[in-house]
Enzyme design. Structure first.
Site, PDB file in Angstrom:
ATOM      1  N   LYS A  83      23.069 -45.398  22.334  1.00  0.00           N
ATOM      2  CA  LYS A  83      24.166 -45.081  21.393  1.00  0.00           C
ATOM      3  C   LYS A  83      25.235 -44.942  21.248  1.00  0.00           C
ATOM      4  O   LYS A  83      25.671 -44.415  22.970  1.00  0.00           O
ATOM      5  CB  LYS A  83      23.054 -43.380  20.457  1.00  0.00           C
ATOM      6  CG  LYS A  83      23.505 -43.460  18.889  1.00  0.00           C
ATOM      7  CD  LYS A  83      22.469 -41.818  19.032  1.00  0.00           C
ATOM      8  CE  LYS A  83      22.341 -41.954  17.134  1.00  0.00           C
ATOM      9  NZ  LYS A  83      22.263 -40.494  17.301  1.00  0.00           N
TER      10      LYS A  83
HETATM   11  O1  G3P Z   1      21.295 -37.348  15.587  1.00  0.00           O
HETATM   12  C1  G3P Z   1      22.452 -38.742  14.807  1.00  0.00           C
HETATM   13  C2  G3P Z   1      22.324 -37.482  13.177  1.00  0.00           C
HETATM   14  O2  G3P Z   1      21.428 -37.568  12.420  1.00  0.00           O
HETATM   15  C3  G3P Z   1      22.471 -36.244  12.912  1.00  0.00           C
HETATM   16  O3  G3P Z   1      22.352 -35.731  11.754  1.00  0.00           O
HETATM   17  O4  G3P Z   1      22.252 -33.234  11.220  1.00  0.00           O
HETATM   18  O5  G3P Z   1      24.148 -33.780  12.773  1.00  0.00           O
HETATM   19  O6  G3P Z   1      23.925 -34.067  10.467  1.00  0.00           O
HETATM   20  P1  G3P Z   1      22.976 -33.576  11.335  1.00  0.00           P
END
Ligand code: G3P
Length: 217
Positions: A83
Site C-alpha cells: 500500500k
Molecule cells: O484503511 C483505509 C481507510 O479505510 C481508512 O478509513 O475510517 O480511517 O477514514 P478511516
C-alpha cells in the site's frame, strides 16, 4: 463486489474469515498502531488466515525508502499487497512494483484526477476514502461514481477499492455504482446481516417449528 475487512485485529479477521464472505484485508499505519502488534508479525498472521490480498502500507514517503520497505514486506507472503500513498513518490513506487509483479493498493485517494493517475501507474487497487469526504461535507459516493465512469472508458486493470466506509449505505451505493471492492470496518461488515424483520421472522419460524414437536435429525 469483493469484501475486504479494514482492520489489523486478528480476532475480528478470524471470525469474519469463518463467514466465508471475506475476500481480503486492508491495514494502514493507524490500524497497526491500534493493534499494538509488531507490523511484520501481524501481516504474516493475517496472510495465513486470509488467502486474498492483504494490504501492508509502507511507512516512508520517499521513493527509495518505499522501495526498500516493499522489498522487506513482499516476501512475507504471496498475498501481500503493498500500500502506497497517492503522491508522486507513491505512484513512482507503484509503477516500479507493479512492473515487478507486485500487487499495489494506492491509498488516500480523494479526487477523480488522483484516481486517473493511480490507474496510469498500474495500481492493482485504488482506495478512495468516502467517509473522510462525507465527514467534511463533500459527497464521497460521487467520487466513486466518477472514478468508475472514468475507468470504464479505458482498458485500466485497476480495481476501485472503496475505503473509509462508515455504514451499510456506503456499501449498497458503492455496489450500485459497480465498485469492485469495499473494505469495511468489522462492525460495518457485521451490520450488513441485520434486519429486524429477519430476526422477527426467524423467531416465529423457530417457535412454530417447536409446536410441531418434530425434529429433522
Ligand atoms: O484503511 C483505509 C481507510 O479505510 C481508512 O478509513 O475510517 O480511517 O477514514 P478511516
Amino acid at each position: 463486489m469483493k469484501f475486504f475487512v479494514d482492520t489489523a485485529e486478528i480476532a475480528d479477521i478470524k471470525s469474519l474469515a469463518a463467514s466465508g464472505l471475506l475476500d481480503g484485508v486492508t491495514t494502514n499505519p493507524s490500524l497497526i498502531a491500534k493493534s499494538g502488534r509488531q507490523f511484520k508479525e501481524v501481516i504474516k498472521e493475517i496472510c495465513d488466515i486470509v488467502p486474498g490480498p492483504v494490504s501492508a502500507e509502507v511507512a516512508s514517503t520517499d521513493f527509495e525508502n518505499m522501495m526498500a520497505e516493499a522489498k522487506v514486506l513482499r516476501p512475507i507472503a504471496k498475498n501481500v499487497t503493498i500500500k502506497v500513498p497517492l503522491t508522486p513518490d507513491g505512484l513512482r513506487a507503484c509503477r516500479a512494483l507493479t512492473d515487478d509483479g507486485a500487487m499495489v493498493n494506492v491509498t488516500l485517494c480523494f479526487s477523480p484526477a488522483q484516481a486517473l493517475l493511480a490507474a496510469k501507474a498500474g495500481a492493482t487497487f485504488v482506495s478512495p476514502f468516502v467517509g473522510r469526504l462525507d465527514d467534511i461535507g463533500y459527497d464521497g459516493m460521487k467520487l466513486i461514481a466518477d472514478i468508475v465512469q472514468i475507468y470504464k472508458n479505458y482498458p485500466f486493470k485497476t480495481e476501485v477499492l472503496v475505503a473509509s466506509v462508515r455504514h451499510p449505505i456506503h456499501v449498497v451505493e458503492a455496489a450500485k455504482i459497480g465498485a469492485h471492492v469495499a473494505t469495511l470496518p468489522p462492525p460495518v461488515l457485521r451490520s450488513l446481516f441485520n434486519h429486524p424483520l429477519t430476526e422477527k421472522g426467524l423467531a416465529n419460524f423457530v417457535a412454530d417449528w417447536k409446536k410441531t414437536g418434530q425434529s429433522i435429525i
